[in-house]
Design a protein around this motif. Structure first.
Motif, PDB file in Angstrom:
ATOM      1  N   UNK A 277       3.415   5.094 -10.831  1.00  0.00           N
ATOM      2  CA  UNK A 277       2.549   6.483 -10.369  1.00  0.00           C
ATOM      3  C   UNK A 277       1.269   5.853  -9.590  1.00  0.00           C
ATOM      4  N   UNK A 278       0.835   4.654 -10.149  1.00  0.00           N
ATOM      5  CA  UNK A 278      -0.415   4.185  -9.828  1.00  0.00           C
ATOM      6  C   UNK A 278      -0.130   3.659  -8.376  1.00  0.00           C
ATOM      7  N   UNK A 279       1.018   2.935  -8.104  1.00  0.00           N
ATOM      8  CA  UNK A 279       1.211   2.549  -6.735  1.00  0.00           C
ATOM      9  C   UNK A 279       1.591   3.719  -5.976  1.00  0.00           C
ATOM     10  N   UNK A 280       2.088   4.790  -6.239  1.00  0.00           N
ATOM     11  CA  UNK A 280       2.387   5.764  -5.465  1.00  0.00           C
ATOM     12  C   UNK A 280       1.196   6.698  -5.097  1.00  0.00           C
ATOM     13  N   UNK A 281       0.344   6.414  -5.915  1.00  0.00           N
ATOM     14  CA  UNK A 281      -1.062   7.187  -5.390  1.00  0.00           C
ATOM     15  C   UNK A 281      -1.578   6.188  -4.481  1.00  0.00           C
ATOM     16  N   UNK A 282      -1.628   4.927  -4.619  1.00  0.00           N
ATOM     17  CA  UNK A 282      -2.203   3.934  -3.643  1.00  0.00           C
ATOM     18  C   UNK A 282      -1.814   4.069  -2.097  1.00  0.00           C
ATOM     19  N   UNK A 283      -0.478   4.476  -2.085  1.00  0.00           N
ATOM     20  CA  UNK A 283       0.199   4.739  -0.516  1.00  0.00           C
ATOM     21  C   UNK A 283      -0.546   5.365   0.543  1.00  0.00           C
ATOM     22  N   UNK A 284      -0.572   4.923   1.557  1.00  0.00           N
ATOM     23  CA  UNK A 284      -1.403   5.474   2.593  1.00  0.00           C
ATOM     24  C   UNK A 284      -0.087   6.122   3.390  1.00  0.00           C
ATOM     25  N   UNK A 285       0.052   7.449   3.355  1.00  0.00           N
ATOM     26  CA  UNK A 285       1.055   8.087   4.379  1.00  0.00           C
ATOM     27  C   UNK A 285       0.386   8.413   5.653  1.00  0.00           C
TER      28      UNK A 285
ATOM     29  N   UNK B  51      12.137   0.262  -9.596  1.00  0.00           N
ATOM     30  CA  UNK B  51      11.233   1.235  -8.831  1.00  0.00           C
ATOM     31  C   UNK B  51       9.877   0.670  -8.396  1.00  0.00           C
ATOM     32  N   UNK B  52       9.319  -0.182  -9.683  1.00  0.00           N
ATOM     33  CA  UNK B  52       8.043  -0.741  -9.425  1.00  0.00           C
ATOM     34  C   UNK B  52       8.180  -1.964  -8.009  1.00  0.00           C
ATOM     35  N   UNK B  53       9.087  -2.496  -7.991  1.00  0.00           N
ATOM     36  CA  UNK B  53       9.132  -3.803  -7.201  1.00  0.00           C
ATOM     37  C   UNK B  53       9.417  -3.043  -5.659  1.00  0.00           C
ATOM     38  N   UNK B  54      10.318  -2.057  -5.818  1.00  0.00           N
ATOM     39  CA  UNK B  54      10.572  -1.201  -4.409  1.00  0.00           C
ATOM     40  C   UNK B  54       9.020  -0.745  -4.031  1.00  0.00           C
ATOM     41  N   UNK B  55       8.154  -0.088  -4.978  1.00  0.00           N
ATOM     42  CA  UNK B  55       6.953   0.297  -4.430  1.00  0.00           C
ATOM     43  C   UNK B  55       6.122  -0.764  -3.921  1.00  0.00           C
ATOM     44  N   UNK B  56       6.045  -1.974  -4.792  1.00  0.00           N
ATOM     45  CA  UNK B  56       5.391  -2.978  -4.425  1.00  0.00           C
ATOM     46  C   UNK B  56       5.657  -3.622  -3.039  1.00  0.00           C
ATOM     47  N   UNK B  57       6.938  -3.766  -2.592  1.00  0.00           N
ATOM     48  CA  UNK B  57       7.393  -4.047  -1.370  1.00  0.00           C
ATOM     49  C   UNK B  57       7.129  -3.304  -0.219  1.00  0.00           C
ATOM     50  N   UNK B  58       7.149  -1.829  -0.510  1.00  0.00           N
ATOM     51  CA  UNK B  58       6.666  -0.749   0.618  1.00  0.00           C
ATOM     52  C   UNK B  58       5.230  -0.940   0.760  1.00  0.00           C
ATOM     53  N   UNK B  59       4.348  -1.272  -0.416  1.00  0.00           N
ATOM     54  CA  UNK B  59       3.067  -1.498   0.113  1.00  0.00           C
ATOM     55  C   UNK B  59       2.695  -2.507   0.994  1.00  0.00           C
ATOM     56  N   UNK B  60       3.595  -3.882   0.360  1.00  0.00           N
ATOM     57  CA  UNK B  60       3.318  -4.982   1.319  1.00  0.00           C
ATOM     58  C   UNK B  60       3.930  -4.628   2.842  1.00  0.00           C
ATOM     59  N   UNK B  61       5.075  -4.204   2.952  1.00  0.00           N
ATOM     60  CA  UNK B  61       5.333  -3.570   4.315  1.00  0.00           C
ATOM     61  C   UNK B  61       4.289  -2.728   5.012  1.00  0.00           C
ATOM     62  N   UNK B  62       3.688  -1.872   4.365  1.00  0.00           N
ATOM     63  CA  UNK B  62       2.643  -1.186   5.200  1.00  0.00           C
ATOM     64  C   UNK B  62       1.640  -1.833   5.620  1.00  0.00           C
ATOM     65  N   UNK B  63       1.046  -2.788   4.773  1.00  0.00           N
ATOM     66  CA  UNK B  63       0.005  -3.680   5.059  1.00  0.00           C
ATOM     67  C   UNK B  63       0.323  -4.643   6.086  1.00  0.00           C
ATOM     68  N   UNK B  64       1.743  -5.115   6.255  1.00  0.00           N
ATOM     69  CA  UNK B  64       2.098  -5.999   7.446  1.00  0.00           C
ATOM     70  C   UNK B  64       1.860  -4.869   8.615  1.00  0.00           C
ATOM     71  N   UNK B  65       2.494  -3.710   8.449  1.00  0.00           N
ATOM     72  CA  UNK B  65       2.578  -2.870   9.794  1.00  0.00           C
ATOM     73  C   UNK B  65       1.105  -2.395  10.304  1.00  0.00           C
ATOM     74  N   UNK B  66       0.245  -2.300   9.298  1.00  0.00           N
ATOM     75  CA  UNK B  66      -1.096  -1.914   9.473  1.00  0.00           C
ATOM     76  C   UNK B  66      -1.932  -3.178  10.148  1.00  0.00           C
TER      77      UNK B  66
END
Length: 195
Positions: free
Chosen positions: A111-119, A168-183
């Motif tokens: 839930x913490x990882x979900x709340x930190x995501x920038x959509x 699920x936690x690993x998937x969210x961490x990968x998503x966060x890393x991917x979003x940071x790379x895109x940014x």
């Protein structure tokens, strides 16, 4: 010379008798009354304190209901609520205190990882793909939970439930890393266009 001082004082007290004049206490109270008269309490302070209390309660009421409305607008992938028709079901956390800690740890971090995501509109495709996968993992978790209730607790089901939470936690961490790379790649692209 070696007399006890306590004995001397006791003998002296017995010999001298001190008496106050009659009416001494009444005179003292009247002088005290003149110097420090009783003040009447103001009713306005009483009403102000009641109004302040009502204002505080009303403010807390508004804060509580506005914060619960905001919570409902966030998407949730991990749910800890049990449907009404399955009130007698058990979950991973009900089996032992250690498993409860593990489940609580993963659910909180997810839930913490979900709340930190920038959509944003730029990363919508990537986020949607990951959210679809998270939805699949959530359905699988519910199936495993049903299996836990039907068959009973066993090592394979418990391990699968914990592994699901880890994935699920690993998937969210990968998503966060991917979003940071895109940014960062977009920032690099913008800076190279400016130069």
């Amino acid at each position: 010379m070696a007399q006890d001082l306590r004995e001397l004082f006791e003998k002296e007290r017995e010999q001298i008798a001190h008496k106050m004049k009659g009416g001494h206490e009444n005179r003292f109270l009247s002088k005290l009354e003149l110097e420090m008269p009783k003040k009447k309490k103001s009713n306005s302070f009483f009403w102000l304190s009641i109004a302040a209390s009502v204002a505080v309660v009303f403010g807390l009421w508004i804060y509580y209901f506005s914060s619960t409305d905001n919570m409902d607008s966030n998407p949730t992938v991990v749910e800890n609520t049990i449907p009404k028709e399955e009130q007698q079901t058990i979950s991973l956390g009900d089996l032992s205190p250690d498993l409860k800690k593990i489940e609580s740890y993963y659910v909180t971090n997810i839930n913490l990882e979900l709340s930190d995501l920038e959509f944003t509109g730029d990363n919508k495709v990537v986020v949607d793909g990951y959210m679809e996968r998270l939805g699949e993992l959530d359905k699988e978790y519910n199936k495993l939970n049903n299996e836990l209730n039907e068959i009973g607790p066993n090592d394979q089901t418990i391990a699968a439930l914990v592994k699901n939470l880890q994935l699920r936690l690993q998937l969210l961490q990968k998503l966060k890393t991917k979003l940071n790379q895109l940014k960062s790649s977009k920032n690099e692209q913008k800076s190279s266009n400016i130069v």
